[in-house]
Every structure is written in structure tokens, then in C-alpha cells.
Write a protein that holds these residues in place. Sequence first.
Motif, PDB file in Angstrom:
ATOM      1  N   PRO A   1     -38.464  73.478  52.578  1.00 23.19           N
ATOM      2  CA  PRO A   1     -37.087  73.971  52.632  1.00 23.19           C
ATOM      3  C   PRO A   1     -36.195  73.258  51.617  1.00 23.19           C
ATOM      4  O   PRO A   1     -36.417  72.077  51.299  1.00 23.19           O
TER       5      PRO A   1
ATOM      6  N   ARG B   1     -32.418  91.364  55.137  1.00 23.31           N
ATOM      7  CA  ARG B   1     -32.775  90.194  55.928  1.00 23.31           C
ATOM      8  C   ARG B   1     -31.996  90.258  57.237  1.00 23.31           C
ATOM      9  O   ARG B   1     -30.771  90.408  57.225  1.00 23.31           O
TER      10      ARG B   1
ATOM     11  N   TYR C   1     -35.814  87.171  60.237  1.00 18.54           N
ATOM     12  CA  TYR C   1     -35.848  86.260  59.094  1.00 18.54           C
ATOM     13  C   TYR C   1     -35.104  84.971  59.420  1.00 18.54           C
ATOM     14  O   TYR C   1     -35.588  83.867  59.143  1.00 18.54           O
ATOM     15  N   TYR C   2     -33.939  85.101  60.031  1.00 20.68           N
ATOM     16  CA  TYR C   2     -33.123  83.929  60.302  1.00 20.68           C
ATOM     17  C   TYR C   2     -33.495  83.221  61.611  1.00 20.68           C
ATOM     18  O   TYR C   2     -32.852  82.229  61.980  1.00 20.68           O
TER      19      TYR C   2
ATOM     20  N   TRP D   1     -34.596  76.511  59.865  1.00 24.28           N
ATOM     21  CA  TRP D   1     -33.842  75.941  58.742  1.00 24.28           C
ATOM     22  C   TRP D   1     -33.059  76.978  57.948  1.00 24.28           C
ATOM     23  O   TRP D   1     -32.198  76.629  57.137  1.00 24.28           O
ATOM     24  N   ARG D   2     -33.319  78.267  58.194  1.00 25.96           N
ATOM     25  CA  ARG D   2     -32.634  79.304  57.427  1.00 25.96           C
ATOM     26  C   ARG D   2     -31.239  79.587  57.976  1.00 25.96           C
ATOM     27  O   ARG D   2     -30.989  79.466  59.172  1.00 25.96           O
TER      28      ARG D   2
ATOM     29  N   GLU E   1     -30.565  75.114  54.243  1.00 35.78           N
ATOM     30  CA  GLU E   1     -30.820  76.153  53.230  1.00 35.78           C
ATOM     31  C   GLU E   1     -29.902  75.978  52.024  1.00 35.78           C
ATOM     32  O   GLU E   1     -30.181  76.532  50.953  1.00 35.78           O
TER      33      GLU E   1
ATOM     34  N   THR F   1     -30.459  81.709  47.545  1.00 37.65           N
ATOM     35  CA  THR F   1     -31.877  81.814  47.891  1.00 37.65           C
ATOM     36  C   THR F   1     -32.495  83.173  47.590  1.00 37.65           C
ATOM     37  O   THR F   1     -33.715  83.313  47.643  1.00 37.65           O
TER      38      THR F   1
END
Length: 356
Positions: free
Chosen positions: A75, A158, A162-163, A167-168, A174, A181
Motif C-alpha cells: 500500500p 469502483r 473495492y473499498y 487501507w483503501r 492510500e 491511484t
Amino acid sequence: MSVKNVAIVGLGIGKSHIEEAYSKQPELFRVAAICDLNEARLAEIGDAYGIARRTTSFDEVLAMQDIDIVDVCTPPGLHFEQIVASLKAGKHVICEKPLVGSLAQIDEVAAVERQSRGRVMPIFQYRFGNGFQKAKLLVDSGIAGRPYVATAETFWTRGAAYYSVPWRGKVATELGGALLTHAIHIHDMLCGLIGDIESVAADAITRVNTIEVEDCAVAALRMTNGALASLAVTLGSSREMSRLHIAFENVTMESSHAPYSPGDEPWTFIPANDEAKARIEEAFASFEPVPRRFAGQMLRYHAALDAGTDFPVTLADARRSLELITALYASSDTGQRIRLPIAAGHDRYANWTRRG
């Protein structure tokens, strides 16, 4: 030509490095070790590619004397620390985007590199496709002429799945959102074709997802050569697409629309006149195809390592990318047009996410 031993740290996008490049280039690279906190992932990828050395310890990787290259695919919030530690351990470093989390950090990486045996190559794999390389040929040869106006679009999807990765979507880990990104690739391609940026006016919002970082943005750029460019980014598109469209003096070009490989053919090249058409056809007649994405970048990287020449993507390239990011966030936050370059003393130099 020597085979380089690679340790991959982070097996998310790191798996793609193996699949697309290292496993297809055994005469150039050997993945000698893999590192990930997920032991099941270590076992799966290690078994699939016959990689015996597997560890959850980054420090253990740095202590491996036979490792030539540490490929950092963790990450973004971990990149700076891991790049610096790898250089100080005498390793070469490949690192995924975004390279680090501020202009201050990339300048420190450059300073550490100057004192180290190893060197750093940032990843920008979208450059390595025959469409982009043909466009670059026309620009570098002077055939394209002066750039007038360009548009760069990143229309991706997204959502919650995805989230759901912890860490996203968080500033601390991020470091930014769609501008950093996702659209970072096509913005790198844009600058690679029309040059450096003089100033930026941007607006970024969080509109699609419930996250800390932006998922929609637009921007207007003025280039140092006088050209103008617009950027549009969303993670809420029902049709995924990446597109560059550039009007030059002698040719108008448009990229492939493939969301994750806009550097690939087909690109459209429309000459302004018969003379330009003849020059373009002549240039393309001697064009040598390149491997795409990671395979293309790693092939040129290995050749540069052996020859001691500049890497196909340099720290200067990564700094230009992060300088644009810094300007985009500063403009969006303040409502002001931001002038480049951004150096030490600027209120966003050490942290693009806030002042001070």
C-alpha cells in the motif's frame, strides 16, 4: 546479460508483475523470494510459480544477500520507508505508484539514492504499448509538431467491494483518491506527450463512495509550451474507459479506450495534410513493436541495469507526476490556480493533503 534476483513485497499488484513480466522473462529475472502478510496468498502464489522462499517479514527480505532487486508493491503509505530501507541495504528498487507520499519524500529518496549502490525505478506500465510508443515516436522526432489542446479521461468503476479493503479510501494509507491511484497513469502519458506543466486549476469531490478521498475530479492545465489540457476523472462510470485525445500541429491522435491498457493499439493518427501523412507512414514503417505493460517496462529496465543507463521510468518522471498531484489537491482545496514548479518552502511540499 545477467539474471537478476528479485524479491516481491506485496502480492496484490505484485502478482501481476510475476504473471506479465518475470515469469515470461526467465533469461532476465528470477523471483527468488516473495513477501506478504497474508500467508495463504504466499502459499498460493509461491506454489503456482515455484517460489520456495516465502516470508511475512520485510526485514528478512532486506537481509537476503543474493537479492538484487526489491520490488515494492505494498500500500502507498508504506512505500517511502520501504524504498529508503531497501536502498540502504544496497538493493535496487522497483516501486509501484504512487512512488511516495509527498514531494519532500521523493526528494529525500533521490538524496538517499545518490549515496547508495542501488537505484530506483518507478512503475508506469501504461507507457509500454505500441500505440503510445508510436505516438511518442511522432512527438520525439518532431513530426507531430506543436501541441495545441489535449484531453485525458479516466472513467472507471469502483464501489463498496473495492473499498472494503481496509487501507483503501483512507488518506493515511492510500494517500489520495482517484487522481492519485487511478488517473495517475493517463496523466503521466499525457505529460510524456505534451510536456511539463506551468499551472493547474482543479476541483475534486467525493461523490460516488463513502470514503475519505476524492472519486471525481476535473482540471484545466496550462503547459510550459503554451498547450492547454483538460482532465476528467470519475470512479462512478457504468462504462470503464481511459482516453487521450491530443491535437498537434501536424497530427491529431487518440488513444485506445481500454481502461487498463490505453497504451496498447489501436491508436488513431489523423494527419493534417499529405506531407504529414507521408512522414508518419515513413516513421511507422521502421517502428519496432514493444512488449506491453509490465513486460515492456521490465525488458527495458534490465537492459538499462546492464548498461548503466537511465531507466525507462525515472525518479524525475515520478516527481513530475507527484508535482501534478500536489498542485491538483492544492488547487481543489484553495480554489486557486497553482503554479509549478513546487519546491521546498511551498505549503504543500511536505504534505499534499493539507497546508503546513
